[in-house]
Motif scaffolding. Structure first.
Motif, mmCIF file in Angstrom:
data_model
loop_
_atom_site.group_PDB
_atom_site.id
_atom_site.type_symbol
_atom_site.label_atom_id
_atom_site.label_comp_id
_atom_site.label_asym_id
_atom_site.label_seq_id
_atom_site.Cartn_x
_atom_site.Cartn_y
_atom_site.Cartn_z
ATOM 1 N N GLU B 78 -26.988 -25.501 0.057
ATOM 2 C CA GLU B 78 -26.300 -24.385 -0.561
ATOM 3 C C GLU B 78 -26.006 -23.277 0.439
ATOM 4 O OE1 GLU B 78 -27.651 -25.153 -5.019
ATOM 5 O OE2 GLU B 78 -27.680 -23.114 -4.242
ATOM 6 N N ASN B 79 -25.862 -23.650 1.697
ATOM 7 C CA ASN B 79 -25.706 -22.598 2.722
ATOM 8 C C ASN B 79 -24.233 -22.504 3.099
ATOM 9 O OD1 ASN B 79 -25.826 -20.939 4.931
ATOM 10 N ND2 ASN B 79 -27.712 -21.845 5.720
ATOM 11 N N THR B 80 -23.539 -21.537 2.540
ATOM 12 C CA THR B 80 -22.107 -21.459 2.803
ATOM 13 C C THR B 80 -21.806 -20.946 4.195
ATOM 14 O OG1 THR B 80 -22.150 -19.296 1.755
ATOM 15 C CG2 THR B 80 -21.391 -21.143 0.432
ATOM 16 N N GLN B 81 -22.686 -20.122 4.745
ATOM 17 C CA GLN B 81 -22.412 -19.596 6.085
ATOM 18 C C GLN B 81 -22.378 -20.732 7.103
ATOM 19 O OE1 GLN B 81 -21.402 -16.597 6.914
ATOM 20 N NE2 GLN B 81 -21.215 -17.463 8.965
ATOM 21 N N LEU B 82 -23.405 -21.600 7.015
ATOM 22 C CA LEU B 82 -23.427 -22.747 7.935
ATOM 23 C C LEU B 82 -22.208 -23.623 7.710
ATOM 24 C CD1 LEU B 82 -27.054 -24.139 8.210
ATOM 25 C CD2 LEU B 82 -25.597 -23.238 9.999
ATOM 26 N N TYR B 98 -12.936 -33.597 6.140
ATOM 27 C CA TYR B 98 -13.928 -32.694 6.688
ATOM 28 C C TYR B 98 -13.326 -31.320 6.957
ATOM 29 C CZ TYR B 98 -16.673 -36.853 7.150
ATOM 30 O OH TYR B 98 -17.380 -37.987 6.875
ATOM 31 N N GLY B 99 -12.463 -30.917 6.043
ATOM 32 C CA GLY B 99 -11.863 -29.604 6.232
ATOM 33 C C GLY B 99 -12.575 -28.556 5.391
ATOM 34 N N MET B 100 -11.967 -27.379 5.327
ATOM 35 C CA MET B 100 -12.535 -26.261 4.592
ATOM 36 C C MET B 100 -12.428 -26.511 3.097
ATOM 37 S SD MET B 100 -13.991 -23.462 5.022
ATOM 38 C CE MET B 100 -14.584 -22.271 3.874
ATOM 39 N N ASP B 101 -13.556 -26.468 2.427
ATOM 40 C CA ASP B 101 -13.533 -26.690 0.987
ATOM 41 C C ASP B 101 -13.851 -25.372 0.310
ATOM 42 O OD1 ASP B 101 -13.605 -27.631 -1.532
ATOM 43 O OD2 ASP B 101 -14.987 -29.301 -1.118
ATOM 44 N N SER B 102 -12.818 -24.558 0.120
ATOM 45 C CA SER B 102 -13.058 -23.202 -0.391
ATOM 46 C C SER B 102 -13.604 -23.225 -1.799
ATOM 47 C CB SER B 102 -11.772 -22.378 -0.376
ATOM 48 O OG SER B 102 -11.009 -22.712 0.737
ATOM 49 N N ALA B 103 -13.156 -24.202 -2.558
ATOM 50 C CA ALA B 103 -13.617 -24.254 -3.949
ATOM 51 C C ALA B 103 -15.124 -24.412 -3.977
ATOM 52 C CB ALA B 103 -12.929 -25.404 -4.667
ATOM 53 N N TRP B 104 -15.613 -25.351 -3.165
ATOM 54 C CA TRP B 104 -17.045 -25.577 -3.113
ATOM 55 C C TRP B 104 -17.784 -24.323 -2.702
ATOM 56 C CZ3 TRP B 104 -20.675 -25.509 0.866
ATOM 57 C CH2 TRP B 104 -21.913 -26.103 0.587
ATOM 58 N N CYS B 105 -17.233 -23.629 -1.691
ATOM 59 C CA CYS B 105 -17.859 -22.395 -1.225
ATOM 60 C C CYS B 105 -17.972 -21.373 -2.337
ATOM 61 C CB CYS B 105 -17.032 -21.769 -0.093
ATOM 62 S SG CYS B 105 -17.289 -22.550 1.483
ATOM 63 N N GLU B 106 -16.861 -21.189 -3.040
ATOM 64 C CA GLU B 106 -16.899 -20.165 -4.082
ATOM 65 C C GLU B 106 -17.892 -20.530 -5.161
ATOM 66 O OE1 GLU B 106 -12.249 -18.971 -3.597
ATOM 67 O OE2 GLU B 106 -13.031 -19.361 -5.630
ATOM 68 N N ALA B 107 -17.893 -21.822 -5.538
ATOM 69 C CA ALA B 107 -18.820 -22.233 -6.593
ATOM 70 C C ALA B 107 -20.243 -21.938 -6.173
ATOM 71 C CB ALA B 107 -18.628 -23.715 -6.876
ATOM 72 N N VAL B 108 -20.553 -22.332 -4.919
ATOM 73 C CA VAL B 108 -21.923 -22.129 -4.450
ATOM 74 C C VAL B 108 -22.282 -20.643 -4.438
ATOM 75 C CG1 VAL B 108 -23.383 -22.265 -2.404
ATOM 76 C CG2 VAL B 108 -22.065 -24.254 -3.096
ATOM 77 N N ASP B 109 -21.339 -19.839 -3.942
ATOM 78 C CA ASP B 109 -21.616 -18.396 -3.877
ATOM 79 C C ASP B 109 -21.871 -17.819 -5.251
ATOM 80 O OD1 ASP B 109 -19.392 -17.725 -1.068
ATOM 81 O OD2 ASP B 109 -21.529 -18.213 -1.159
ATOM 82 N N ARG B 110 -21.037 -18.268 -6.242
ATOM 83 C CA ARG B 110 -21.227 -17.730 -7.592
ATOM 84 C C ARG B 110 -22.591 -18.102 -8.106
ATOM 85 N NH1 ARG B 110 -17.514 -20.335 -10.934
ATOM 86 N NH2 ARG B 110 -16.222 -20.758 -9.117
ATOM 87 N N ARG B 111 -22.960 -19.372 -7.902
ATOM 88 C CA ARG B 111 -24.271 -19.823 -8.375
ATOM 89 C C ARG B 111 -25.352 -19.010 -7.730
ATOM 90 N NH1 ARG B 111 -22.758 -25.430 -8.022
ATOM 91 N NH2 ARG B 111 -23.662 -25.447 -5.930
ATOM 92 N N ALA B 112 -25.144 -18.738 -6.429
ATOM 93 C CA ALA B 112 -26.153 -17.995 -5.693
ATOM 94 C C ALA B 112 -26.361 -16.620 -6.295
ATOM 95 C CB ALA B 112 -25.757 -17.893 -4.220
ATOM 96 N N VAL B 113 -25.242 -15.946 -6.567
ATOM 97 C CA VAL B 113 -25.354 -14.595 -7.129
ATOM 98 C C VAL B 113 -26.084 -14.617 -8.453
ATOM 99 C CG1 VAL B 113 -24.017 -12.708 -8.101
ATOM 100 C CG2 VAL B 113 -23.378 -13.653 -5.909
ATOM 101 N N GLN B 114 -25.726 -15.612 -9.277
ATOM 102 C CA GLN B 114 -26.396 -15.695 -10.581
ATOM 103 C C GLN B 114 -27.886 -15.909 -10.391
ATOM 104 O OE1 GLN B 114 -24.422 -18.954 -12.381
ATOM 105 N NE2 GLN B 114 -22.816 -17.705 -13.337
#
Lengths: 423, 436
Positions: B78-82, B98-114
């Protein structure tokens, strides 16, 4: 009521025994001012007196006649007179009036310098020093004598005086000058260890404010330390005066830089540094010493090689020590063998140098005697140290100072210093 | 072969038909197998390190491989920075997958905040209730949360906060282990050392596994501060039962490699034999890295050429290891010096040609190395450069003593005279100042 004739008669009469001499001394002291007033007329009377018999009287008259300014013409005559006097006077008599004697010697020195023939002054002053000095005591004559020796380049004569130990000093300035000139003479004689010792004494001597003698001595001290030890530690020992510790390094920055460059170990860097600062070294009259520092670096590098190699080709030596050719390496090694700085043999056919061990086995009679005499000497020195320690502990001045600074105890507490000294 | 040749001949060629090909060996590193040794964050860090090193060496194939595996590993966490870092490094060279998956990043970040909000609320509730155990669990969870999301400093702080709420020794151990883990990741080995000593003080809750883990961590700390002897001792104390239980920090192959190399570089001959070669425990570890085992045995039995050859082969792979990377050159130099010293030790005279052959180097180079060691006083000998022979030389104690005696006498003489003079001068100065 004084006339010079009557004084001369008295001198001739009263110069035979000790009792008479003390009487004569009192007379002369009373007549001193009169003599000074008559200073210009006194020359002919000197011929009536014999320096060997009437040293004291001769001294007084001589001192009076030289007290005023002396012209070149007079100087020539006086120098002859005084030389004869100094070589032939009687030590016991002149010791009764040391300040006069010193005054005469000083003016003698000035005259000799005025005539620009310092070498004429060497032997008379040597005699003078020997006669005046009481054992282990430094007089004002010593630095003057050393100065003359330096100017006349008679290093050997000067060195003979340096071999005696000095333990008591009257004037700090005399001491500084003595050590500084003495150091220079030792450098001239290539006795670097003694030079280092003398210069060290000046640099670490107690002084309330920094003086120029110490600064110049420090510069030479750095250079000699590099030549003899191959290194220089910038931290002065604890007993150095605070004035020296604070100021010496800032005033001699150039030389500290030189020591740093030396410790890096690259000859080319050292030489460029010296080249850029050549005029400054020259103006300090240290250029000769600085050149010796450079050659000492070669020597040290070669000496280091003796620790790792048994035999080494001249070409390799030249490469390691950064010399330009094997021929130069051979010259350096040869010089070092002759000076006794390394033990080696050069095989010219193969171009190889074979390094040998120090042949000293410490088994000869001379070595045993040397060690024995060293032990004796150190034992006497130890006794002297303990004696001096006891003497100082009883010295009222010392006790007064300690008494003032001791802590304030209650009256019931044990009083280690009697109240009398608590001034 | 003549007996003489044995001293400088190579060892027997290594039979490479092992059932399990060793992972840390002279051949090019098999990244998948290597990464399989580790779990958790250290896997990612190691893969990224390998990728950087390969990038510097222009080894693009390995670099891409490492980056690919790193990407996949990060996506599991769950480490979006890495994640952003690794995508930047890949730079699109591995294709779209193996490109940038912004959707995944946002989902993870939202979960993190919650999750963070939830944890905060829980923690506040516990704090008002003042139940020690729950507060401790709360801080622990916070620490875990920060750790998985890559904010290591916050994780460390949270773990350390649990200290005040620890009631049993088990809790203390748990706190220490977590703190050690985070500190190793951030490279702050001073913390590692202090928490190790803290953990070792709570003796009652220490099971052998934890003890082994603590030894490993201690070894790593010593290695980082260049105390190779202490590091070797610690690694050698690790029990073989450790197995894979400390994979989030170190693998048993690493224990063997680090321990073996540090021991070789710093132990003397007796200690090497007792603690490494004859040690049953450590033998199990050495089985995992047979090349290290071989080179230690070669060193002990004076087969220097093959020992140095093994070392040379291993070097490339050892440079890819995050802990050993900075120390490889120093350790190698120390091992080489020890080999040279050990070679010359039993002889009165050594022919430099034979020795150069044994060490697979030129006579000139060997001479330079020996000169450095002699100047450093590690070898007592002198070189006869004309005939290229090294002669042992033993200092003459008697002469040296006489010299020292005379010198001490001179120094005493000089110093006492100077002292007496100075005392006199001080007295004068004092008198003068009094008169003023």
């Amino acid at each position: 009521m004084y006339t010079v004739e009557s004084l001369v008669a008295q001198i001739q009469g009263l110069s035979s025994s000790a009792g008479d001499l003390s009487l004569l001394l009192t007379h002369l002291k009373q007549a001193d001012e009169f003599l000074h007033n008559e200073s210009t007329r006194l020359f002919p009377f000197l011929e009536q007196l014999d320096p060997t018999l009437h040293s004291l009287g001769y001294l007084y008259i001589l001192e009076a006649s030289t007290s005023g300014p002396v012209t070149n013409e007079q100087a020539r005559r006086l120098v002859l007179l005084i030389s004869r006097f100094l070589t032939s006077c009687v030590a016991d008599q002149i010791r009764l009036a040391p300040e006069k004697f010193i005054a005469v010697c000083k003016s003698f020195k000035d005259q000799v310098l005025m005539l620009e023939a310092p070498i004429r002054g060497v032997v008379p002053l040597l005699e003078a020093v020997k006669k005046l000095r009481s054992s282990e005591h430094l007089t004002t004559l010593h630095p003057d004598f050393l100065q003359i020796c330096l100017l006349a380049k008679c290093y050997k004569t000067g060195f003979s005086i340096l071999e005696d130990d000095i333990f008591e000093v009257d004037q700090p300035r005399d001491f500084y000058l003595y050590c500084y000139y003495g150091g220079m003479i030792c450098i001239g004689q290539k006795r670097f260890q003694k030079a280092l010792e003398l210069l060290h004494n000046v640099v670490t001597a107690p002084m309330s404010s920094i003086n120029a003698i110490a600064v110049e001595a420090f510069k030479k001290y750095v250079l000699v330390s590099l030549i003899y030890n191959g290194q220089f530690s910038t931290s002065l020992p604890k007993y150095t005066s605070s004035a020296a510790q604070r100021n010496l390094k800032t005033l001699c920055q150039l030389y500290i830089e030189l020591a740093n460059t030396y410790s890096i170990g690259k000859i080319s860097e050292l030489e460029t540094y010296i080249q850029t600062n050549r005029e400054k070294f020259d103006s300090d009259n240290n250029l000769g010493l600085v050149k010796q520092v450079v050659s000492s670096m070669y020597k040290r590098n070669i000496q280091r090689l003796t620790q790792t190699y048994l035999t080494l080709s001249l070409q390799d030596i030249a490469n390691t020590v950064q010399l330009s050719s094997p021929k130069e390496a051979e010259m350096h090694v040869l010089q070092m063998i002759q000076d006794g700085e390394i033990y080696a043999t050069i095989n010219q056919r193969d171009g190889m140098v074979r390094f040998l061990e120090d042949p000293e086995q410490y088994k000869t009679c001379e070595m045993i005697e040397h060690i024995d005499s060293s032990i004796q000497r150190i034992m006497t020195l130890s006794k002297k140290l303990t004696a001096m320690d006891e003497l100082i502990s009883c010295d009222p001045l010392y006790l007064a100072k300690v008494g003032r600074e001791r802590q304030r105890f209650d009256f019931d507490d044990f009083d280690s210093v009697p109240q009398k000294f608590n001034i | 072969m003549e007996p003489d040749d044995e001293i400088y001949a190579n060892g027997e060629p290594d039979s490479s038909n092992n059932r399990n090909r060793p992972i840390i060996s002279g051949e090019q590193l098999d990244i998948e197998a290597y990464a399989g040794l580790y779990t958790g964050r250290t896997k990612i860090t190691r893969l990224l390190f390998i990728a950087d090193q390969c990038g510097q060496n222009n080894n693009t194939a390995m670099q891409m491989e490492a980056l690919r595996m790193a990407y996949e590993e990060i996506k599991k966490g769950e480490n979006t920075q890495l994640f952003r870092d690794v995508v930047h490094k890949i730079d699109g060279r591995l294709g779209d997958k193996y490109g940038m998956d912004s959707a995944w990043c946002e989902a993870v970040d939202r979960r993190a905040v919650q999750k963070k909000e939830k944890l905060e609320n829980e923690l506040n509730a516990y704090r008002t209730n003042l139940i020690k155990e729950s507060i401790r669990m709360g801080y622990n969870d916070f620490g875990d949360y920060h750790y998985t999301h890559g904010s290591l400093a916050d994780a460390f702080k949270s773990y350390v906060r649990t200290r005040d709420y620890c009631t049993t020794s088990k809790h203390v151990i748990h706190m220490c282990m977590s703190a050690i883990l985070v500190s190793i990741e951030t490279g702050q080995f001073t913390h590692v050392t202090s928490y190790i000593s803290k953990a070792e003080q709570t003796v009652d809750a220490l099971d052998p596994n934890t003890v082994s883990k603590l030894h490993c961590a201690a070894g790593l700390a010593h290695l980082d501060s260049k105390k190779y002897k202490l590091a070797a001792r610690k690694f050698l104390e690790v029990a073989p039962e450790l197995g894979n239980s400390y994979n989030e920090v170190i693998a048993p192959q690493d224990v063997a490699t680090y321990g073996g190399l540090c021991a070789l570089a710093s132990f003397d001959r007796m200690e090497l034999k007792n603690k490494v070669i004859d040690s049953i425990n450590f033998r199990n570890f050495l089985e995992l890295v047979p090349e290290v085992r071989e080179l230690i045995h070669d060193f002990y039995s004076s087969h220097y050429a093959s020992c140095l050859e093994y070392l040379g082969n291993l070097k490339a792979n050892l440079m890819l290891d995050i802990h050993l990377h900075d120390h490889v050159q120093t350790l190698y130099d120390q091992i080489r010096n020890k080999a040279l010293i050990q070679y010359t030790h039993p002889f009165v005279s050594v022919d430099l040609h034979v020795m150069a052959n044994a060490f697979k180097t030129t006579v000139a180079g060997l001479e330079k190395e020996l000169e450095a060691l002699i100047t450093d006083n590690q070898i007592q000998a002198r070189i006869d450069s004309h005939n290229k022979i090294l002669y042992a030389r033993h200092a003459d104690q008697r002469n040296a003593t006489f010299q020292r005696v005379l010198q001490t006498g001179n120094e005493f003489d000089r110093d006492v005279r100077a002292m007496l003079l100075r005392a006199n001068l001080i007295k004068l100065e004092y008198k003068a100042s009094r008169k003023l």
